[in-house]
Motif scaffolding. Sequence first.
Motif, short mmCIF file in Angstrom:
data_model
loop_
_atom_site.label_atom_id
_atom_site.label_comp_id
_atom_site.label_asym_id
_atom_site.label_seq_id
_atom_site.Cartn_x
_atom_site.Cartn_y
_atom_site.Cartn_z
N THR A 7 0.77 -1.15 0.61
CA THR A 7 0.06 0.13 0.10
C THR A 7 0.56 0.95 -0.04
OG1 THR A 7 -2.08 -1.09 0.90
CG2 THR A 7 -1.23 1.14 1.61
N ARG A 8 1.17 1.89 -0.75
CA ARG A 8 1.37 3.46 -1.13
C ARG A 8 1.21 4.38 0.65
NH1 ARG A 8 2.70 7.08 -6.05
NH2 ARG A 8 4.43 9.04 -4.84
N MET A 9 2.09 5.17 0.96
CA MET A 9 2.30 5.75 2.07
C MET A 9 2.77 6.98 1.41
SD MET A 9 1.07 3.69 4.22
CE MET A 9 1.62 3.55 5.19
N THR A 10 2.45 8.30 2.81
CA THR A 10 2.37 9.45 2.74
C THR A 10 3.69 9.63 3.56
OG1 THR A 10 1.00 10.19 2.81
CG2 THR A 10 1.62 10.13 1.28
N LEU A 11 4.83 10.67 4.23
CA LEU A 11 4.84 10.84 4.96
C LEU A 11 4.44 12.09 5.74
CD1 LEU A 11 7.08 11.40 7.29
CD2 LEU A 11 8.65 12.47 5.57
N TYR A 12 3.80 11.07 6.85
CA TYR A 12 2.81 12.53 7.66
C TYR A 12 3.46 13.52 8.90
CZ TYR A 12 -0.90 14.39 9.58
OH TYR A 12 -2.36 14.95 10.57
N GLY A 13 4.49 12.24 9.27
CA GLY A 13 4.84 14.03 10.22
C GLY A 13 5.96 12.79 11.15
N ILE A 14 6.40 13.57 11.88
CA ILE A 14 7.19 12.99 13.17
C ILE A 14 6.95 13.43 14.63
CG2 ILE A 14 10.10 13.14 13.90
CD1 ILE A 14 10.70 12.84 10.75
N ASN A 15 6.38 12.42 15.71
CA ASN A 15 6.98 13.07 16.37
C ASN A 15 7.60 12.53 17.59
OD1 ASN A 15 4.97 14.16 18.84
ND2 ASN A 15 2.51 13.27 18.13
N MET A 16 6.74 13.02 18.85
CA MET A 16 8.38 12.56 20.13
C MET A 16 7.12 11.49 20.58
SD MET A 16 11.45 12.25 21.52
CE MET A 16 11.43 13.68 20.31
N ASP A 17 7.62 10.38 21.69
CA ASP A 17 6.83 9.56 22.92
C ASP A 17 7.40 9.81 23.83
OD1 ASP A 17 6.38 7.16 24.13
OD2 ASP A 17 7.07 5.97 23.03
N LYS A 28 1.31 7.50 6.25
CA LYS A 28 -0.27 7.95 6.54
C LYS A 28 -0.82 7.40 5.03
CE LYS A 28 -4.84 11.23 5.48
NZ LYS A 28 -4.95 10.04 4.51
N VAL A 29 -1.95 6.13 5.12
CA VAL A 29 -1.62 5.54 4.25
C VAL A 29 -3.12 6.38 3.21
CG1 VAL A 29 -4.08 3.69 2.97
CG2 VAL A 29 -2.33 3.04 5.05
N GLU A 30 -2.55 6.65 2.46
CA GLU A 30 -2.96 7.66 1.28
C GLU A 30 -4.65 6.77 1.18
OE1 GLU A 30 -1.09 7.41 -2.56
OE2 GLU A 30 -0.04 8.43 -2.18
N ASP A 31 -4.92 8.37 1.44
CA ASP A 31 -7.31 8.48 1.08
C ASP A 31 -7.55 7.61 2.70
OD1 ASP A 31 -6.83 10.30 -1.04
OD2 ASP A 31 -6.23 8.19 -2.44
N GLU A 32 -7.12 7.29 3.03
CA GLU A 32 -7.54 6.47 4.51
C GLU A 32 -6.92 7.19 5.44
OE1 GLU A 32 -7.04 2.36 4.88
OE2 GLU A 32 -7.44 2.77 2.86
N ASN A 33 -7.85 7.77 7.05
CA ASN A 33 -7.83 7.98 8.13
C ASN A 33 -6.08 6.81 8.68
OD1 ASN A 33 -8.78 10.19 7.52
ND2 ASN A 33 -10.52 10.10 8.46
N ARG A 34 -6.24 6.12 7.90
CA ARG A 34 -5.07 5.14 8.98
C ARG A 34 -3.33 5.16 8.71
NH1 ARG A 34 -5.67 -0.20 9.25
NH2 ARG A 34 -7.32 -0.73 8.74
N TYR A 35 -3.06 5.47 10.33
CA TYR A 35 -1.21 5.80 9.92
C TYR A 35 -0.22 4.50 10.51
CZ TYR A 35 -3.75 10.26 9.36
OH TYR A 35 -4.86 11.01 9.59
N PRO A 122 8.56 6.74 -4.36
CA PRO A 122 7.45 6.11 -3.12
C PRO A 122 7.79 5.70 -2.34
CG PRO A 122 7.51 4.92 -5.68
CD PRO A 122 8.36 6.53 -5.81
N ILE A 123 6.60 5.36 -0.62
CA ILE A 123 7.14 4.92 -0.01
C ILE A 123 5.91 4.19 -0.07
CG2 ILE A 123 7.18 4.88 2.38
CD1 ILE A 123 8.14 7.68 2.16
N PHE A 124 6.31 2.76 0.37
CA PHE A 124 4.74 1.92 0.53
C PHE A 124 5.68 1.15 1.93
CE2 PHE A 124 5.30 2.28 -4.30
CZ PHE A 124 3.91 2.16 -4.33
N ALA A 125 4.09 -0.12 2.39
CA ALA A 125 4.53 -1.21 3.32
C ALA A 125 3.64 -2.06 2.78
CB ALA A 125 3.69 -0.19 4.71
#
Length: 166
Positions: A7-17, A28-35, A122-125
Amino acid sequence: MGANGLTRMTLYGINMDLFSSSPIVILKVEDENRYLPIWIGHAEAKSILMKIQNQEFSRPLTHDLAANIISGLGGVLEKVTVTELRDSTFFATLNVEVGGESVEIDSRPSDAIAIAVRTGAPIFAADEVIEEASVVFEESMEETPEEEVVDKFKEWVNQISPEDFK
């Protein structure tokens, strides 16, 4: 999900644990609310952030060097893929086309993503990785103010740990 189990992914961002003080790259999965959150090292997070913020340096950094080696040898980074999640560790590959042949190179996801942002690849998973380790938000994050998105991720991150992805 995707074609060929990817599945094609986009780089949504970087956060800190906040618990481990470790950076998390969020795909982020393109066109979905799945991260897909992936815990990464500080150096790799800094490298990714510097590139997406268009910071330039007089000498190439490690990921710039890797991208330069690929292109200098006449290759093109076709794609990077997060291929597997095993024992709380993500695995990835770089697919490089050189001289008409595709070469698959093992990589850490953080390094693969850092090189992909430099080359525009492109980034995939793998769909199995997405099924096992992704998180789904009910509402669309694109329509939510950025501060609320960050708060939602922080709330989610504070409730989980890398061991949750075993």
